[in-house]
Motif scaffolding. Structure first.
Motif, PDB file in Angstrom:
ATOM      1  N   ILE A 170     -28.111   7.660  43.251  1.00 24.71           N
ATOM      2  CA  ILE A 170     -27.984   6.520  43.310  1.00 24.71           C
ATOM      3  C   ILE A 170     -27.608   5.719  44.640  1.00 24.71           C
ATOM      4  O   ILE A 170     -26.659   6.138  45.141  1.00 24.71           O
ATOM      5  N   GLN A 171     -28.649   5.227  45.117  1.00 26.54           N
ATOM      6  CA  GLN A 171     -28.385   4.727  46.648  1.00 26.54           C
ATOM      7  C   GLN A 171     -28.092   3.012  46.511  1.00 26.54           C
ATOM      8  O   GLN A 171     -28.967   2.321  46.117  1.00 26.54           O
ATOM      9  N   SER A 183     -33.930   8.666  40.049  1.00 27.68           N
ATOM     10  CA  SER A 183     -32.999   8.083  40.837  1.00 27.68           C
ATOM     11  C   SER A 183     -33.313   6.466  40.860  1.00 27.68           C
ATOM     12  O   SER A 183     -34.295   6.141  40.330  1.00 27.68           O
ATOM     13  N   VAL A 184     -32.131   5.891  41.318  1.00 30.06           N
ATOM     14  CA  VAL A 184     -32.302   4.287  41.489  1.00 30.06           C
ATOM     15  C   VAL A 184     -31.643   3.851  42.874  1.00 30.06           C
ATOM     16  O   VAL A 184     -30.560   4.375  43.355  1.00 30.06           O
ATOM     17  N   GLN A 185     -32.426   2.991  43.382  1.00 33.98           N
ATOM     18  CA  GLN A 185     -31.649   2.176  44.472  1.00 33.98           C
ATOM     19  C   GLN A 185     -31.289   0.639  44.125  1.00 33.98           C
ATOM     20  O   GLN A 185     -32.197   0.073  43.399  1.00 33.98           O
ATOM     21  N   ILE A 186     -30.239   0.429  44.609  1.00 37.93           N
ATOM     22  CA  ILE A 186     -29.715  -0.920  44.117  1.00 37.93           C
ATOM     23  C   ILE A 186     -29.278  -1.951  45.358  1.00 37.93           C
ATOM     24  O   ILE A 186     -28.851  -1.290  46.181  1.00 37.93           O
ATOM     25  N   GLY A 187     -29.822  -3.069  45.142  1.00 35.38           N
ATOM     26  CA  GLY A 187     -29.365  -4.040  46.119  1.00 35.38           C
ATOM     27  C   GLY A 187     -30.410  -4.090  47.342  1.00 35.38           C
ATOM     28  O   GLY A 187     -30.249  -4.974  48.241  1.00 35.38           O
ATOM     29  N   ILE A 188     -31.942  -3.468  47.163  1.00 35.90           N
ATOM     30  CA  ILE A 188     -32.676  -3.731  48.104  1.00 35.90           C
ATOM     31  C   ILE A 188     -33.172  -4.911  48.432  1.00 35.90           C
ATOM     32  O   ILE A 188     -33.456  -5.751  47.433  1.00 35.90           O
ATOM     33  N   ARG A 189     -33.287  -5.212  49.600  1.00 38.28           N
ATOM     34  CA  ARG A 189     -33.865  -6.680  49.906  1.00 38.28           C
ATOM     35  C   ARG A 189     -34.777  -6.698  51.185  1.00 38.28           C
ATOM     36  O   ARG A 189     -34.715  -7.576  51.920  1.00 38.28           O
TER      37      ARG A 189
END
Length: 319
Positions: free
Chosen positions: A158-159, A195-201
């Motif tokens: 989790i990133q 897996s999951v990446q959170i907040g990407i922009r």
């Protein structure tokens, strides 16, 4: 122990006898360690070790994250008197937490750094002690993942981040905070489908199959729903959680090398981390805190709270 003890107790980083329990000493004085845990290289009896990696060679913009571990430790000094809020248990009292100090490395021999860090983390894991690492730029996560994957196999990650860090880079001798996750996948250290990446922009042409909850989605569905989605993705797999402080909007964390607007608020991050309770967290890091670019200390305060939440997440499933 109570606040009365602050009259006579000081320097718990060295004088405390136990690895468990709260710490009451004057916030403005005494030797600085993370949450006033005892500095020690003896991990016998320890459940989890906090360690610092003051490295910032691999940045694309503003340097200064080498000072991150020091600033995070100092910012944590307001926290060790009480149980972390909202968890319903006191990780400081129930688990033996040590401050293992910082990684020693030759700053003039950069190519040797990744192996030095990997061996450092592997040495801690060999004692059956987990790690929470204070960075440092985000390149440090790759050697850490190598050590963890040796023990657990391909990891779920989790990133929290503004960037996916999966830009293509097939030169595995390069040390780069923006390509470390690409290399982690190519080396078989991380399973992106779990897996999951959170907040990407920020845009990236190839996200290598990672599940992404970008900042706009989190703002739309809320942090509780985002955390529930992340929990479903990683399920019971061993999880490593990496929190790049630039996951937060610059309004909440200006002291980072690569600030990007539109990010998470500190409130959203706090809720999301708390709602991840129940994942099989085996280790984590907080990276990219760059104190020279935040004279208020707000970024380091956020980093200290993230590190504390990582301890709480780790302890939740082991109580």
């Amino acid at each position: 122990m109570a606040l009365e003890d602050a009259k006579s107790q000081i320097d718990h980083a060295f004088t405390r006898q136990e690895l468990k329990g709260p710490s009451f000493e004057n916030v403005f004085g005494g030797a600085v360690s993370f949450l006033r845990r005892r500095y020690t290289k003896d991990l016998s009896g320890a459940d989890i070790a906090v360690t610092g990696v003051p490295f910032d060679q691999a940045v694309t913009n503003r340097t200064g994250t080498r000072f991150g571990p020091r600033a995070i430790r100092e910012a944590s000094l307001l926290q060790p008197c009480d149980a972390p809020y909202g968890w319903g248990y006191d990780v400081l009292s129930e688990f033996a937490i040590a401050d293992y100090g910082d990684l020693a490395f030759d700053y003039a021999n950069v190519p040797a750094f990744p192996d030095t860090l990997e061996a450092h983390i592997a040495g801690i894991l060999a004692t059956e002690t987990a790690t929470v690492t204070l960075g440092g730029d985000h390149s440090i996560t790759l050697p850490i993942l190598k050590a963890y994957a040796t023990k657990y196999g391909p990891m779920s990650v989790i990133q929290f981040d503004a960037h996916t860090d999966t830009w293509a880079d097939d030169d595995f001798n390069r040390i780069d905070h923006g390509t470390f996750m690409y290399k982690a996948v190519k080396l078989g250290l991380v399973d992106p489908t779990r897996s999951v990446q959170i907040g990407i922009r920020t845009d990236n042409p190839d996200t290598l199959g990672f599940n992404i909850i970008d900042a706009r989605e989190l703002h739309r569905i809320g942090p509780e729903a985002a955390a529930a989605k992340a929990r479903e993705i990683v399920r019971g797999h061993p999880v490593y959680l990496s929190f790049d402080i630039d996951a937060l909007d610059p309004a909440f964390a200006p002291g980072t090398g690569t600030p990007v607007w539109g990010g998470l608020s500190s409130h959203q991050a706090a809720v999301c981390l708390r709602e991840l309770a129940g994942i099989n967290l085996v280790g984590g890091d907080i990276v990219e805190v760059s104190p020279p670019f935040d004279t208020t200390g707000a970024t380091a305060i956020a980093g200290a709270h993230v590190a504390t939440e990582l301890l709480c997440l780790w302890g939740w499933t082991r109580r």
